[in-house]
Design a protein around this motif. Structure first.
Motif, mmCIF file in Angstrom:
data_model
loop_
_atom_site.group_PDB
_atom_site.id
_atom_site.type_symbol
_atom_site.label_atom_id
_atom_site.label_comp_id
_atom_site.label_asym_id
_atom_site.label_seq_id
_atom_site.Cartn_x
_atom_site.Cartn_y
_atom_site.Cartn_z
ATOM 1 N N TRP A 6 -64.601 -43.309 -38.179
ATOM 2 C CA TRP A 6 -63.243 -42.412 -38.579
ATOM 3 C C TRP A 6 -62.599 -42.496 -39.810
ATOM 4 N N LYS A 42 -52.784 -30.044 -33.015
ATOM 5 C CA LYS A 42 -51.097 -30.198 -32.388
ATOM 6 C C LYS A 42 -49.820 -31.247 -33.025
ATOM 7 N N HIS A 43 -50.437 -31.676 -33.573
ATOM 8 C CA HIS A 43 -49.559 -32.765 -34.189
ATOM 9 C C HIS A 43 -49.024 -31.694 -36.310
ATOM 10 N N GLU A 60 -57.434 -28.325 -32.852
ATOM 11 C CA GLU A 60 -58.340 -29.380 -32.099
ATOM 12 C C GLU A 60 -56.416 -29.380 -31.346
ATOM 13 N N GLU A 69 -47.857 -31.831 -20.833
ATOM 14 C CA GLU A 69 -46.776 -32.414 -21.788
ATOM 15 C C GLU A 69 -46.428 -30.495 -21.981
ATOM 16 N N ASP A 118 -64.743 -37.490 -30.294
ATOM 17 C CA ASP A 118 -63.785 -38.642 -29.167
ATOM 18 C C ASP A 118 -64.065 -38.805 -27.938
ATOM 19 N N HIS A 171 -62.147 -42.389 -27.301
ATOM 20 C CA HIS A 171 -60.875 -41.988 -27.996
ATOM 21 C C HIS A 171 -59.679 -40.334 -27.304
HETATM 22 C C1 AAO Z 1 -57.338 -45.231 -36.753
HETATM 23 C C2 AAO Z 1 -57.130 -46.498 -36.414
HETATM 24 C C3 AAO Z 1 -56.147 -46.906 -35.877
HETATM 25 C C4 AAO Z 1 -55.459 -46.618 -37.332
HETATM 26 C C5 AAO Z 1 -55.349 -45.644 -38.388
HETATM 27 C C6 AAO Z 1 -54.671 -45.360 -39.307
HETATM 28 O O1 AAO Z 1 -57.696 -46.631 -34.786
HETATM 29 O O2 AAO Z 1 -55.835 -47.657 -35.126
HETATM 30 O O3 AAO Z 1 -54.119 -46.843 -37.001
HETATM 31 O O4 AAO Z 1 -56.528 -45.405 -38.024
HETATM 32 O O5 AAO Z 1 -55.360 -46.278 -39.893
HETATM 33 C C7 AAO Z 1 -60.039 -40.838 -35.540
HETATM 34 C C8 AAO Z 1 -60.121 -42.165 -34.432
HETATM 35 C C9 AAO Z 1 -58.996 -43.235 -34.809
HETATM 36 C C10 AAO Z 1 -58.105 -43.580 -36.290
HETATM 37 C C11 AAO Z 1 -58.308 -42.143 -36.754
HETATM 38 C C12 AAO Z 1 -58.268 -42.230 -38.548
HETATM 39 O O6 AAO Z 1 -59.978 -41.607 -32.985
HETATM 40 O O7 AAO Z 1 -58.482 -44.066 -33.929
HETATM 41 O O8 AAO Z 1 -57.798 -44.144 -36.018
HETATM 42 O O9 AAO Z 1 -59.586 -41.230 -36.850
HETATM 43 O O10 AAO Z 1 -59.210 -43.003 -38.950
HETATM 44 C C13 AAO Z 1 -54.610 -37.580 -30.226
HETATM 45 C C14 AAO Z 1 -54.491 -36.519 -30.800
HETATM 46 C C15 AAO Z 1 -55.845 -35.577 -31.481
HETATM 47 C C16 AAO Z 1 -57.261 -37.272 -31.950
HETATM 48 C C17 AAO Z 1 -56.998 -38.051 -31.055
HETATM 49 C C18 AAO Z 1 -57.876 -39.278 -31.171
HETATM 50 O O11 AAO Z 1 -53.474 -36.059 -30.396
HETATM 51 O O12 AAO Z 1 -55.152 -35.466 -32.545
HETATM 52 O O13 AAO Z 1 -55.468 -38.517 -30.886
HETATM 53 N N1 AAO Z 1 -57.972 -36.672 -31.733
HETATM 54 C C19 AAO Z 1 -58.457 -35.760 -33.865
HETATM 55 C C20 AAO Z 1 -59.541 -36.313 -34.180
HETATM 56 C C21 AAO Z 1 -59.797 -37.601 -34.555
HETATM 57 C C22 AAO Z 1 -59.440 -38.407 -35.514
HETATM 58 C C23 AAO Z 1 -57.987 -38.009 -35.519
HETATM 59 C C24 AAO Z 1 -57.574 -36.703 -34.869
HETATM 60 C C25 AAO Z 1 -57.205 -38.188 -36.503
HETATM 61 O O14 AAO Z 1 -60.484 -36.243 -33.300
HETATM 62 O O15 AAO Z 1 -61.188 -37.954 -34.530
HETATM 63 O O16 AAO Z 1 -58.654 -40.383 -35.414
HETATM 64 O O17 AAO Z 1 -57.724 -37.963 -37.844
HETATM 65 C C26 AAO Z 1 -53.603 -37.914 -25.335
HETATM 66 C C27 AAO Z 1 -52.608 -37.251 -25.852
HETATM 67 C C28 AAO Z 1 -53.787 -36.538 -26.891
HETATM 68 C C29 AAO Z 1 -53.982 -37.344 -28.174
HETATM 69 C C30 AAO Z 1 -54.747 -39.371 -26.634
HETATM 70 C C31 AAO Z 1 -54.695 -39.906 -27.710
HETATM 71 O O18 AAO Z 1 -54.672 -37.554 -24.738
HETATM 72 O O19 AAO Z 1 -52.580 -35.979 -25.164
HETATM 73 O O20 AAO Z 1 -52.693 -35.901 -26.866
HETATM 74 O O21 AAO Z 1 -55.080 -37.380 -28.662
HETATM 75 O O22 AAO Z 1 -53.623 -38.664 -26.312
HETATM 76 O O23 AAO Z 1 -54.635 -41.003 -27.388
HETATM 77 C C32 AAO Z 1 -55.635 -38.408 -21.128
HETATM 78 C C33 AAO Z 1 -54.804 -37.732 -20.945
HETATM 79 C C34 AAO Z 1 -54.601 -36.977 -22.354
HETATM 80 C C35 AAO Z 1 -54.457 -37.729 -22.586
HETATM 81 C C36 AAO Z 1 -55.269 -38.953 -22.814
HETATM 82 C C37 AAO Z 1 -55.724 -40.168 -23.332
HETATM 83 O O24 AAO Z 1 -57.094 -37.682 -20.565
HETATM 84 O O25 AAO Z 1 -54.467 -36.043 -20.188
HETATM 85 O O26 AAO Z 1 -53.740 -36.114 -22.747
HETATM 86 O O27 AAO Z 1 -56.266 -39.522 -21.956
HETATM 87 O O28 AAO Z 1 -57.200 -41.210 -23.656
#
Ligand code: AAO
Length: 474
Positions: A59, A199-200, A233, A240, A296, A301
């Motif tokens: 990541w 989405k963001h 994405e 939501e 993810d 994730h």
């Molecule tokens: C890392 C560290 C963090 C630190 C950060 C900054 O892990 O601790 O704070 O660095 O230093 C990836 C990793 C992250 C990483 C990041 C940056 O996954 O762990 O953080 O790189 O290095 C949301 C977003 C979605 C995102 C997803 C991970 O909406 O866009 O989070 N995906 C993309 C990429 C991903 C990447 C990033 C974005 C950032 O594909 O690889 O992150 O560039 C709900 C919401 C979603 C939300 C999830 C996350 O989902 O609806 O929108 O996604 O929560 O918690 C059910 C529900 C579903 C819910 C889900 C929760 O399924 O139906 O709606 O549960 O899992």
């Protein structure tokens, strides 16, 4: 429009997660081109943070430092060579574009391309971006500046996603810098973009950025006037306020409900008949980018839960084969490396953050820590099936207990048996003739009678899948 891939009729994208550019170029030539793949989705190709204190996790590449094409996967020169070699064998390149944000707060130092940066100061001289290019604090309604409540649209789009410094997409300067990055890639010969964390981002900002992009490069073999292919994405599983349809004007959206539907359907074949459920708000077929799992949700994730991954073995083979046989959405296959630790980077990364090349075994499978789902026998054969039946709809649906079968127009017939044991005469909808069964590599031949019926047999526990088609060369 932005929702059409230019692939000469090829129907499947493969995400070669964390592969190096030199290895992708080789894979295009030795496997993806001949197998009929449309395109490769890359890991983010631009300069990113290098996070040694967390063991160089996968990541780190989602924390951009600049738009220089210099990443863990390779240099700009290697990127250009890959794009040219893949285009030459009709395999297109899709970039994972991280443009909602830069690095996290608290990160500073030098990026993968040597640029200095300081996240806390919002200083990214490699672009350059400085504090005025980030979303003003008073536009984010949450108390700590982070996204805590997905029920608040302003918060989701104006606050920081997991501490990642949020670019101000309403700014002309920011839009132009992102469009310059996209145009650099387009001019090199790239076909499209997966827009991370869309989405963001406000759809109007995406519309403005995409409107500034060049047409695809005719020298790379694209038709004149062809627009880049965009998929966004957007994790929408209901519940939501932000929904996928807000993005249909700017291209396709990732359909995360499909992952759940496939997992539920493989568990209970009775649910396979309603894979596409418009009542649940799923995107229509021509707007959906579908997949059984992604980088993810295969590791817990974003959007995890009820998802099949390579760890499910033959259930995964069934899920991906069924998805490829189906007529819903544009399909992306995940290609992974083995992991237990969900933060772990690719094979070799613990050694100073490098990446090892996959080893290609004599039987065509991968070694060296790489799973290569796209090379699994049934999955790669079904990629050919999907190309051969493109444009047809599902007909002659049969599902009883743990067996399912259907035709794709008059061009192909697919069957699957959960326990690998099936014998039945079924209507295939196909012209009379003798057909090669694809999964067996033509070891089995199938006769379709003058009335369209055929004896369908599956006796294979590991790959309990059957496919025949007109215009498959097997
Ligand atoms: C890392 C560290 C963090 C630190 C950060 C900054 O892990 O601790 O704070 O660095 O230093 C990836 C990793 C992250 C990483 C990041 C940056 O996954 O762990 O953080 O790189 O290095 C949301 C977003 C979605 C995102 C997803 C991970 O909406 O866009 O989070 N995906 C993309 C990429 C991903 C990447 C990033 C974005 C950032 O594909 O690889 O992150 O560039 C709900 C919401 C979603 C939300 C999830 C996350 O989902 O609806 O929108 O996604 O929560 O918690 C059910 C529900 C579903 C819910 C889900 C929760 O399924 O139906 O709606 O549960 O899992």
């Amino acid at each position: 429009g932005y929702d059409i891939p230019y692939c000469d009729g090829r129907q499947t994208i493969v995400h070669l997660f964390e592969w190096k550019w030199t290895d992708i170029a080789d894979e295009c030539e030795r496997f993806l081109g001949p197998a009929g793949f449309c395109a490769v989705q890359l890991s983010p190709p631009n300069e990113h943070a290098v996070i040694g204190e967390d063991g160089f996790p996968w990541w780190q590449r989602y924390q951009p430092v600049s738009y220089k094409l210099d990443s863990r996967s390779g240099t700009r020169e290697q990127f250009i060579d890959m794009v040219q070699r893949c285009n030459a064998v009709q395999v297109r390149i899709i970039i994972d574009a991280v443009v909602n944000h830069m690095t996290g707060l608290g990160r500073s130092g030098q990026g993968s391309g040597g640029s200095n940066f300081n996240g806390d100061n919002l200083d990214f001289p490699g672009v350059p971006f400085s504090s005025s290019d980030f979303t003003p604090r008073d536009m984010c309604p949450s108390e700590n500046g982070q996204i805590n409540n997905y029920g608040n649209v302003e918060e989701v789009r104006n606050c920081y996603l997991v501490g990642l410094t949020d670019l101000y997409g309403a700014s002309d300067y920011v839009r132009q810098k992102v469009a310059d990055f996209f145009n650099d890639a387009i001019d090199i010969g790239v076909m499209g973009f997966r827009v991370d964390a869309a989405k963001h981002m406000w759809p109007a900002d995406l519309e403005a950025i995409e409107g500034k992009t060049h047409d695809l490069n005719t020298a790379a073999g694209f038709p004149s006037g062809a627009r880049p292919f965009f998929y966004h994405e957007v994790i929408d599983q209901g519940g939501e306020p932000i929904t996928v349809d807000e993005y249909f004007g700017v291209g396709r959206t990732t359909e995360f409900r499909f992952c759940k539907k496939i997992a539920w359907g493989i568990n209970d074949f009775g649910q396979l008949g309603s894979i596409y459920d418009p009542g649940w708000g799923m995107a229509p077929s021509d707007k959906a980018l579908v997949f059984v799992d992604n980088h993810d949700n295969q590791r817990g994730h974003g959007g995890a839960g009820d998802v099949l991954t390579y760890k499910a073995g033959r259930d995964y083979t069934m899920g991906v084969s069924f998805a490829l046989a189906h007529d819903y959405g544009f399909m992306r296959i995940m290609s992974s490396y083995y992991f237990d630790n969900t933060d772990a980077g690719p094979p070799g990364s613990s050694n100073g953050g490098n990446t090892d090349s996959p080893i290609i075994n004599g039987d065509g499978s991968c070694g060296g820590g790489w799973v290569c789902e796209h090379r699994w026998n049934a999955i790669s054969k079904m990629v050919g099936f999907r190309n051969a039946v493109a444009g047809t709809n599902i007909a002659n649906w049969y599902q009883v207990g743990d067996n399912v079968a259907f035709s794709r127009g008059d061009k192909g017939f697919f069957a699957m048996s959960k326990y690998g044991d099936f014998d039945m005469t079924l209507q295939t909808g196909m012209p009379a003739g003798s057909y090669c069964e694809l999964i067996s590599g033509c070891a089995n031949m199938v006769t379709v009678n003058g009335d369209g019926t055929a004896q369908i047999s599956i006796h294979n526990y590991e790959e309990p899948v059957f496919a025949i088609c007109v215009a498959c060369d097997g």
